[in-house]
Design an enzyme around this catalytic site. Structure first.
Site, PDB file in Angstrom:
ATOM      1  N   GLU A  16      38.870  56.825  36.777  1.00 25.80           N
ATOM      2  CA  GLU A  16      40.385  56.513  36.924  1.00 25.80           C
ATOM      3  C   GLU A  16      41.226  57.762  36.367  1.00 25.80           C
ATOM      4  OE1 GLU A  16      41.198  52.433  38.020  1.00 25.80           O
ATOM      5  OE2 GLU A  16      41.445  52.206  35.954  1.00 25.80           O
ATOM      6  N   SER A  28      45.214  54.512  42.876  1.00 25.08           N
ATOM      7  CA  SER A  28      45.823  54.722  44.378  1.00 25.08           C
ATOM      8  C   SER A  28      44.895  54.410  45.524  1.00 25.08           C
ATOM      9  CB  SER A  28      46.816  56.043  44.428  1.00 25.08           C
ATOM     10  OG  SER A  28      47.850  55.822  43.315  1.00 25.08           O
ATOM     11  N   GLY A  52      44.301  48.475  41.648  1.00 22.57           N
ATOM     12  CA  GLY A  52      45.622  47.797  40.981  1.00 22.57           C
ATOM     13  C   GLY A  52      46.398  47.213  42.136  1.00 22.57           C
ATOM     14  N   GLY A  53      47.274  47.880  42.305  1.00 22.92           N
ATOM     15  CA  GLY A  53      48.479  47.537  43.151  1.00 22.92           C
ATOM     16  C   GLY A  53      48.156  46.923  44.578  1.00 22.92           C
ATOM     17  N   HIS A  66      40.493  50.640  29.815  1.00 23.69           N
ATOM     18  CA  HIS A  66      41.402  50.927  30.947  1.00 23.69           C
ATOM     19  C   HIS A  66      42.535  51.974  30.280  1.00 23.69           C
ATOM     20  CE1 HIS A  66      44.596  50.945  33.840  1.00 23.69           C
ATOM     21  NE2 HIS A  66      43.823  50.654  34.477  1.00 23.69           N
ATOM     22  N   ASN A 103      42.204  44.733  39.780  1.00 20.89           N
ATOM     23  CA  ASN A 103      43.125  44.613  38.533  1.00 20.89           C
ATOM     24  C   ASN A 103      44.248  44.264  38.847  1.00 20.89           C
ATOM     25  OD1 ASN A 103      43.925  44.933  36.135  1.00 20.89           O
ATOM     26  ND2 ASN A 103      43.563  47.154  35.677  1.00 20.89           N
ATOM     27  N   TRP A 104      44.542  42.924  38.524  1.00 19.98           N
ATOM     28  CA  TRP A 104      46.011  42.444  38.670  1.00 19.98           C
ATOM     29  C   TRP A 104      47.007  42.990  37.543  1.00 19.98           C
ATOM     30  CZ3 TRP A 104      46.608  36.965  41.384  1.00 19.98           C
ATOM     31  CH2 TRP A 104      46.177  37.051  42.520  1.00 19.98           C
ATOM     32  N   LYS A 105      46.213  43.456  36.448  1.00 15.13           N
ATOM     33  CA  LYS A 105      47.236  44.029  35.253  1.00 15.13           C
ATOM     34  C   LYS A 105      47.961  42.708  34.824  1.00 15.13           C
ATOM     35  CE  LYS A 105      46.494  48.726  36.764  1.00 15.13           C
ATOM     36  NZ  LYS A 105      47.075  49.979  36.952  1.00 15.13           N
ATOM     37  N   GLU A 119      45.438  52.376  30.444  1.00 14.76           N
ATOM     38  CA  GLU A 119      46.692  51.648  30.172  1.00 14.76           C
ATOM     39  C   GLU A 119      46.914  50.986  28.648  1.00 14.76           C
ATOM     40  OE1 GLU A 119      47.617  49.252  33.719  1.00 14.76           O
ATOM     41  OE2 GLU A 119      47.791  51.245  34.543  1.00 14.76           O
ATOM     42  N   GLY A 158      48.928  54.302  40.162  1.00 20.20           N
ATOM     43  CA  GLY A 158      49.877  53.770  40.334  1.00 20.20           C
ATOM     44  C   GLY A 158      51.029  54.770  40.731  1.00 20.20           C
TER      45      GLY A 158
END
Ligand code: PGA
Length: 247
Positions: A164, A209, A230-231, A94, A12-14, A96, A170
Site C-alpha cells: 500500500e 485508492s 479502504g473507502g 497498516h 478495511n473499514w478503518k 496509518e 485515500g
C-alpha cells in the site's frame, strides 16, 4: 512451483461504521466463485458483523491487535480475543498505525506472530511514502519493511502481504500498473528467496485508492492476488464492484 494463489478482496473499514452500516455486510454475501471476500470492521462491530456474515462466503477480520496474549494493556485487544470472536484475519502494520501510533517493523513482526499463534492470518502492510518514492527508495523501503515485519513462521496459510503506497491511500491516486508490477515482482522474489515454494503461494494484495473503475486494471497486474480496500469497501455496491474484477 505452486498454483497462483486464489485472490482475496479485503475491506478495511478503518474508524468508520455504526450498527446501521452492518446492513452493507448483509448485502455483500453473494457467492464469488473466483475470489474470497473479507471485511475488517472496527472492533465495536466485529461480533455483530459475524452474525450478518454467517453462512455466507464473507469472512470477518480485525484491523489491529496487541502482541501480548493478555495482561495490563488498557484499551488494547489481543489476537486471541479476536480469534474467539471468529475473526479469520487481522491487518497489522497498516501505514496509518505506523504513522499515528509510531509502530515499528519490530512491533508489527510481534503482532503478526501473535496473530499466527492465535490461528489466524496476518495481513502485513508495507508501502513507501511519497518522499521515498520521489527519492527512488520505493523498493528499498518495502523490502526492508517486508524483512522486518514478516515472521519466519510465515506460510500461505497464515500470512498475506499488502503493498500500500502511503501516497495512494485515500487520495484517489494510484501507481501505474507497471509500477505496481515492479513492486509486486520484487516482493514475490524476496518471499521466494526467504520461504522457497511457500513464497510463491503467499498472497500479495495491492491497496491504495482501489475502486470499481480501476480494479480490473490493477488486479490483472502480475503477482497481484487481490486488493486491500479502504473507502470503497464501505458500501456493498462499490466493494462488490471491485470483486467483479474476478468474475
Ligand atoms: P483506500 O485505503 O482504499 O481508501 O485508499 C486503502 C487502505 O488503507 O487499505
Amino acid at each position: 512451483m505452486t498454483d497462483t494463489p486464489r485472490p482475496l478482496v479485503a475491506g478495511n473499514w478503518k474508524m468508520n461504521g455504526l450498527q446501521a452500516d452492518l446492513a452493507q455486510i448483509a448485502l455483500m454475501t453473494d457467492d464469488r466463485p473466483n475470489c474470497d471476500l473479507l471485511i475488517c470492521p472496527p472492533f465495536t462491530l466485529i461480533a455483530a458483523a459475524q452474525i450478518k456474515a454467517q453462512g455466507s462466503i464473507i469472512s470477518i477480520g480485525a484491523q489491529d491487535c496487541h502482541p501480548a496474549v493478555s495482561g495490563a494493556h488498557t484499551g488494547d485487544v489481543s489476537a486471541g480475543m479476536l480469534a474467539d470472536l471468529g475473526c479469520t484475519h487481522v491487518i497489522v502494520g497498516h501505514s496509518e498505525r505506523r504513522a499515528d501510533h509510531g509502530e515499528t517493523d519490530q512491533l508489527v513482526h510481534a503482532k503478526a506472530e501473535a496473530v499466527i499463534r492465535a490461528g489466524m492470518t496476518a495481513i502485513i502492510c508495507v508501502g513507501e511514502t511519497e518522499a521515498e518514492r520521489d527519492a527512488g527508495q520505493t523498493m528499498d523501503r518495502v523490502l526492508s519493511q517486508l524483512a522486518g515485519s514478516v515472521p519466519t513462521t510465515a506460510s500461505s496459510d497464515n500470512v498475506i502481504v499488502a503493498y500500500e503506497p502511503v501516497w495512494a491511500i485515500g487520495t484517489g491516486r494510484t501507481p501505474t500498473p507497471a509500477d505496481v508490477a515492479d513492486v509486486h515482482n520484487g516482493l514475490r522474489m524476496a518471499l521466494v528467496d526467504r520461504f522457497a515454494d511457500q513464497g510463491h503461494a503467499i498472497r500479495l494484495l495491492y491497496g491504495g485508492s482501489v475502486k470499481p473503475q480501476n480494479a480490473q486494471e490493477l488486479m490483472s497486474v502480475s503477482n497481484v492476488n487481490g486488493a486491500l480496500v479502504g473507502g470503497a469497501s464501505l458500501t456493498a455496491d462499490s466493494f462488490l464492484g471491485i470483486a467483479a474484477a474476478y468474475d
